[in-house]
Design a protein around this motif. Structure first.
Motif, PDB file in Angstrom:
ATOM      1  N   VAL A   1       0.852  -1.188   0.000  1.00 20.87           N
ATOM      2  CA  VAL A   1       0.000   0.000   0.000  1.00 20.87           C
ATOM      3  C   VAL A   1       0.889   1.239   0.000  1.00 20.87           C
ATOM      4  CG1 VAL A   1      -1.837   1.263   1.182  1.00 20.87           C
ATOM      5  CG2 VAL A   1      -1.780  -1.251   1.273  1.00 20.87           C
ATOM      6  N   VAL A   2       0.702   2.097  -0.997  1.00 21.11           N
ATOM      7  CA  VAL A   2       1.420   3.368  -1.058  1.00 21.11           C
ATOM      8  C   VAL A   2       0.363   4.474  -1.049  1.00 21.11           C
ATOM      9  CG1 VAL A   2       3.075   4.782  -2.299  1.00 21.11           C
ATOM     10  CG2 VAL A   2       3.268   2.292  -2.378  1.00 21.11           C
ATOM     11  N   ALA A   3       0.057   4.970   0.146  1.00 15.93           N
ATOM     12  CA  ALA A   3      -0.979   6.006   0.290  1.00 15.93           C
ATOM     13  C   ALA A   3      -0.574   6.981   1.376  1.00 15.93           C
ATOM     14  CB  ALA A   3      -2.323   5.370   0.614  1.00 15.93           C
ATOM     15  N   GLY A   4       0.692   7.330   1.408  1.00 12.40           N
ATOM     16  CA  GLY A   4       1.196   8.234   2.423  1.00 12.40           C
ATOM     17  C   GLY A   4       2.677   8.432   2.260  1.00 12.40           C
ATOM     18  N   PRO A   5       3.297   8.998   3.262  1.00 20.61           N
ATOM     19  CA  PRO A   5       4.731   9.257   3.144  1.00 20.61           C
ATOM     20  C   PRO A   5       5.576   7.996   3.109  1.00 20.61           C
ATOM     21  CG  PRO A   5       3.940   9.792   5.351  1.00 20.61           C
ATOM     22  CD  PRO A   5       2.732   9.518   4.530  1.00 20.61           C
ATOM     23  N   ARG A   6       5.076   6.903   3.727  1.00 24.47           N
ATOM     24  CA  ARG A   6       5.857   5.666   3.776  1.00 24.47           C
ATOM     25  C   ARG A   6       5.013   4.505   3.254  1.00 24.47           C
ATOM     26  NH1 ARG A   6       9.435   5.044   9.135  1.00 24.47           N
ATOM     27  NH2 ARG A   6      10.331   3.534   7.686  1.00 24.47           N
ATOM     28  N   PRO A   7       5.546   3.711   2.325  1.00 19.04           N
ATOM     29  CA  PRO A   7       4.820   2.530   1.837  1.00 19.04           C
ATOM     30  C   PRO A   7       4.646   1.514   2.974  1.00 19.04           C
ATOM     31  CG  PRO A   7       6.651   3.101   0.388  1.00 19.04           C
ATOM     32  CD  PRO A   7       6.833   3.894   1.639  1.00 19.04           C
ATOM     33  N   ARG A   8       3.562   0.750   2.909  1.00 19.12           N
ATOM     34  CA  ARG A   8       3.296  -0.290   3.892  1.00 19.12           C
ATOM     35  C   ARG A   8       3.134  -1.632   3.176  1.00 19.12           C
ATOM     36  NH1 ARG A   8      -1.653   0.347   6.004  1.00 19.12           N
ATOM     37  NH2 ARG A   8      -2.213   1.951   4.471  1.00 19.12           N
ATOM     38  N   LEU A   9       3.734  -2.646   3.761  1.00 18.50           N
ATOM     39  CA  LEU A   9       3.628  -4.000   3.223  1.00 18.50           C
ATOM     40  C   LEU A   9       2.941  -4.874   4.262  1.00 18.50           C
ATOM     41  CD1 LEU A   9       4.277  -6.145   1.071  1.00 18.50           C
ATOM     42  CD2 LEU A   9       6.502  -6.488   2.210  1.00 18.50           C
ATOM     43  N   LEU A  10       1.836  -5.499   3.884  1.00 19.96           N
ATOM     44  CA  LEU A  10       1.066  -6.363   4.773  1.00 19.96           C
ATOM     45  C   LEU A  10       1.260  -7.813   4.342  1.00 19.96           C
ATOM     46  CD1 LEU A  10      -2.283  -4.337   4.750  1.00 19.96           C
ATOM     47  CD2 LEU A  10      -0.270  -3.989   6.209  1.00 19.96           C
ATOM     48  N   VAL A  11       1.578  -8.671   5.290  1.00 18.17           N
ATOM     49  CA  VAL A  11       1.725 -10.099   5.020  1.00 18.17           C
ATOM     50  C   VAL A  11       0.884 -10.870   6.027  1.00 18.17           C
ATOM     51  CG1 VAL A  11       4.042  -9.870   4.025  1.00 18.17           C
ATOM     52  CG2 VAL A  11       3.777 -10.297   6.483  1.00 18.17           C
ATOM     53  N   ALA A  12       0.730 -12.170   5.782  1.00 22.02           N
ATOM     54  CA  ALA A  12      -0.021 -13.054   6.688  1.00 22.02           C
ATOM     55  C   ALA A  12       0.748 -14.362   6.791  1.00 22.02           C
ATOM     56  CB  ALA A  12      -1.433 -13.286   6.170  1.00 22.02           C
ATOM     57  N   SER A  13       1.597 -14.461   7.798  1.00 20.31           N
ATOM     58  CA  SER A  13       2.422 -15.663   7.934  1.00 20.31           C
ATOM     59  C   SER A  13       1.595 -16.901   8.225  1.00 20.31           C
ATOM     60  CB  SER A  13       3.471 -15.459   9.033  1.00 20.31           C
ATOM     61  OG  SER A  13       2.851 -15.164  10.269  1.00 20.31           O
ATOM     62  N   ALA A  14       0.346 -16.723   8.702  1.00 21.86           N
ATOM     63  CA  ALA A  14      -0.501 -17.876   8.964  1.00 21.86           C
ATOM     64  C   ALA A  14      -0.866 -18.630   7.688  1.00 21.86           C
ATOM     65  CB  ALA A  14      -1.776 -17.437   9.689  1.00 21.86           C
ATOM     66  N   SER A  15      -0.807 -17.972   6.540  1.00 22.72           N
ATOM     67  CA  SER A  15      -1.086 -18.651   5.276  1.00 22.72           C
ATOM     68  C   SER A  15       0.144 -19.341   4.708  1.00 22.72           C
ATOM     69  CB  SER A  15      -1.626 -17.657   4.244  1.00 22.72           C
ATOM     70  OG  SER A  15      -0.631 -16.713   3.898  1.00 22.72           O
ATOM     71  N   GLY A  16       1.277 -19.218   5.365  1.00 23.80           N
ATOM     72  CA  GLY A  16       2.521 -19.845   4.929  1.00 23.80           C
ATOM     73  C   GLY A  16       3.709 -19.001   5.324  1.00 23.80           C
ATOM     74  N   ALA A  17       4.414 -19.428   6.365  1.00 23.88           N
ATOM     75  CA  ALA A  17       5.521 -18.631   6.876  1.00 23.88           C
ATOM     76  C   ALA A  17       6.639 -18.441   5.845  1.00 23.88           C
ATOM     77  CB  ALA A  17       6.067 -19.254   8.161  1.00 23.88           C
ATOM     78  N   PRO A  18       7.064 -19.479   5.101  1.00 27.41           N
ATOM     79  CA  PRO A  18       8.116 -19.254   4.098  1.00 27.41           C
ATOM     80  C   PRO A  18       7.700 -18.272   3.017  1.00 27.41           C
ATOM     81  CG  PRO A  18       7.891 -21.595   4.584  1.00 27.41           C
ATOM     82  CD  PRO A  18       6.731 -20.918   5.217  1.00 27.41           C
ATOM     83  N   THR A  19       6.450 -18.343   2.563  1.00 26.87           N
ATOM     84  CA  THR A  19       5.990 -17.416   1.531  1.00 26.87           C
ATOM     85  C   THR A  19       5.959 -15.989   2.061  1.00 26.87           C
ATOM     86  OG1 THR A  19       4.624 -19.186   0.605  1.00 26.87           O
ATOM     87  CG2 THR A  19       4.153 -16.939  -0.118  1.00 26.87           C
ATOM     88  N   ALA A  20       5.472 -15.822   3.286  1.00 27.77           N
ATOM     89  CA  ALA A  20       5.439 -14.487   3.879  1.00 27.77           C
ATOM     90  C   ALA A  20       6.837 -13.920   4.021  1.00 27.77           C
ATOM     91  CB  ALA A  20       4.745 -14.543   5.241  1.00 27.77           C
ATOM     92  N   ALA A  21       7.809 -14.759   4.385  1.00 33.45           N
ATOM     93  CA  ALA A  21       9.178 -14.285   4.528  1.00 33.45           C
ATOM     94  C   ALA A  21       9.755 -13.839   3.184  1.00 33.45           C
ATOM     95  CB  ALA A  21      10.045 -15.379   5.136  1.00 33.45           C
ATOM     96  N   VAL A  22       9.456 -14.584   2.115  1.00 30.79           N
ATOM     97  CA  VAL A  22       9.949 -14.223   0.791  1.00 30.79           C
ATOM     98  C   VAL A  22       9.320 -12.911   0.329  1.00 30.79           C
ATOM     99  CG1 VAL A  22       9.878 -14.887  -1.640  1.00 30.79           C
ATOM    100  CG2 VAL A  22      10.555 -16.550   0.080  1.00 30.79           C
ATOM    101  N   VAL A  23       8.013 -12.764   0.555  1.00 31.48           N
ATOM    102  CA  VAL A  23       7.343 -11.515   0.166  1.00 31.48           C
ATOM    103  C   VAL A  23       7.914 -10.347   0.953  1.00 31.48           C
ATOM    104  CG1 VAL A  23       5.132 -10.287   0.237  1.00 31.48           C
ATOM    105  CG2 VAL A  23       5.220 -12.665  -0.550  1.00 31.48           C
ATOM    106  N   ARG A  24       8.122 -10.546   2.239  1.00 27.38           N
ATOM    107  CA  ARG A  24       8.678  -9.481   3.076  1.00 27.38           C
ATOM    108  C   ARG A  24      10.045  -9.040   2.559  1.00 27.38           C
ATOM    109  NH1 ARG A  24       7.974  -8.967   8.941  1.00 27.38           N
ATOM    110  NH2 ARG A  24       6.973 -11.008   8.803  1.00 27.38           N
ATOM    111  N   SER A  25      10.868 -10.006   2.182  1.00 26.83           N
ATOM    112  CA  SER A  25      12.221  -9.681   1.745  1.00 26.83           C
ATOM    113  C   SER A  25      12.241  -9.065   0.348  1.00 26.83           C
ATOM    114  CB  SER A  25      13.086 -10.937   1.781  1.00 26.83           C
ATOM    115  OG  SER A  25      14.361 -10.697   1.240  1.00 26.83           O
ATOM    116  N   ALA A  26      11.606  -9.722  -0.617  1.00 32.85           N
ATOM    117  CA  ALA A  26      11.714  -9.286  -2.011  1.00 32.85           C
ATOM    118  C   ALA A  26      10.899  -8.032  -2.298  1.00 32.85           C
ATOM    119  CB  ALA A  26      11.280 -10.418  -2.936  1.00 32.85           C
ATOM    120  N   VAL A  27       9.631  -8.040  -1.892  1.00 31.42           N
ATOM    121  CA  VAL A  27       8.780  -6.882  -2.177  1.00 31.42           C
ATOM    122  C   VAL A  27       9.232  -5.675  -1.365  1.00 31.42           C
ATOM    123  CG1 VAL A  27       6.411  -6.005  -2.153  1.00 31.42           C
ATOM    124  CG2 VAL A  27       6.860  -8.391  -2.753  1.00 31.42           C
TER     125      VAL A  27
END
Length: 353
Positions: free
Chosen positions: A99-125
């Motif tokens: 989400v980019v709707a302010g001075p700082r972008p925000r990235l939302l993840v849900a590790s409950a749907s898959g911790a490895p996938t959430a970690a990859v999204v957190r790192s790459a995105v």
């Protein structure tokens, strides 16, 4: 003219009896290890969907950064509002929301749907969006299941036990009626569901807060595995058991992604995950335990196919079995009456003088 019979306990007889299961077990072990190793030995993102609520130029910049870091690994989907993107994250349609709707972008993840996938999204995105992005985990895993492994263990254990039960039905109860077969499969599903839920919730305390829903998903998974195994064994005999093991034990469990998730396995396994019981059960469990049942209908529909397999007609096997029984009782020479053959005394065939 008498035929030469090889004793069953002689070396040639033992080899003939033991070689097929020996080779079958070896091939099954190799196939299981090989498929699982191919699927999860090097997990990488594979078309991981990420929602983007941002101006078009920024979306293009993020997409270019992700393509450089992991070509083909991410699929950016533009949403018109943060609320719609959050709903997609709850439904597990996407694995992250930028989400980019302010001075700082925000990235939302849900590790409950898959911790490895959430970690990859957190790192790459996060890296592609810039150094000032803030990350929030809106559906974190509980401390009782910090790595998210409990749902896969539940699925794997239920799958193995139910497959074994379906195979044993062929060995021990191949002549029961269809009504008894279906009733037995349903009884197994209910029993497995309750026992599994008690184990992971009350005994271990790993998957808590949704006892009834977990029991229901485990019961559907058990029926979705045991019913096809029983039906295939009735229709094809030992070949049916082997086919069930390939479909359920090898392809279904391997395509579920194990502990890394279906978004982190190759295309072949990722595609199968959506239509085979193990992957559907994992998604259903995560939905009912961590996402309040959002978007659980799709996985339950996949698991519900076990009901039709449970009612599969066994007319052809029943006909063969009836033929074998008639051959047995009429004494016609064949495989089925070998045990009742006796060697008559020569004098018994002599006509009276």
């Amino acid at each position: 003219m008498s035929s030469v019979t090889v004793p069953v306990d002689s070396p040639p007889g033992l080899a003939r009896r033991l070689l097929p299961p020996l080779l079958g077990g070896t091939l099954l072990a190799c196939a299981f290890v090989g498929l699982f190793t191919v699927a999860v030995h090097a997990p990488t993102p594979n078309d991981v969907r990420v929602a983007v609520v941002a101006p078009a130029p920024l979306q293009v910049r993020v997409a270019a950064g992700l393509d450089r870091a992991a070509p083909g690994g991410f699929d950016l989907v533009r949403y018109g509002s943060e609320a719609a993107a959050r709903a997609a994250l709850r439904d597990q349609d996407v694995s992250g929301v930028l989400v980019v709707a302010g001075p700082r972008p925000r990235l939302l993840v849900a590790s409950a749907s898959g911790a490895p996938t959430a970690a990859v999204v957190r790192s790459a995105v996060g890296a592609a969006a810039g150094p000032h992005v803030t990350v929030a985990d809106v559906r974190p895993l509980p401390p009782s299941d910090a790595r998210g492994l409990s749902t896969f263990i539940l699925v794997a254990g239920t799958t193995l036990g139910s497959l074994l039960f379906g195979a044993l039905l062929f060995v021990l109860a191949r002549d029961v009626s269809t009504a008894v077969l279906v009733a037995t499969l349903v009884a197994l599903a209910v029993l497995v569901g309750v026992v599994v839920a008690v184990t992971v919730d009350q005994v271990v305390g790993a998957v808590t807060g949704a006892f009834g829903a977990v029991a229901g998903v485990a019961a559907l998974l058990s029926l979705a595995v045991a019913a096809p195994a029983a039906a295939l064994s009735r229709l094809l005999g030992p070949a049916g058991i082997a086919l069930a093991a390939i479909l359920v034990l090898l392809l279904s469990l391997a395509s579920s992604g194990g502990s890394v998730g279906p978004q982190m396995v190759p295309d072949f396994f990722s595609t199968l995950s959506g239509v085979l019981p193990a992957g559907a059960a994992q998604r259903a469990l995560r939905s009912v335990v961590y996402f309040d049942g959002d978007a659980v209908a799709g996985p339950l529909a996949v698991l519900g196919r076990g009901r039709s397999a449970a009612c599969c007609s066994r007319s052809a096997p029943t006909e063969r079995e009836s033929q074998r029984r008639s051959v047995w009782h009429e004494g016609v020479p064949g495989r089925c009456d070998r045990r009742r053959r006796t060697t008559a005394h020569p004098a018994a065939d002599r006509s009276p003088p």
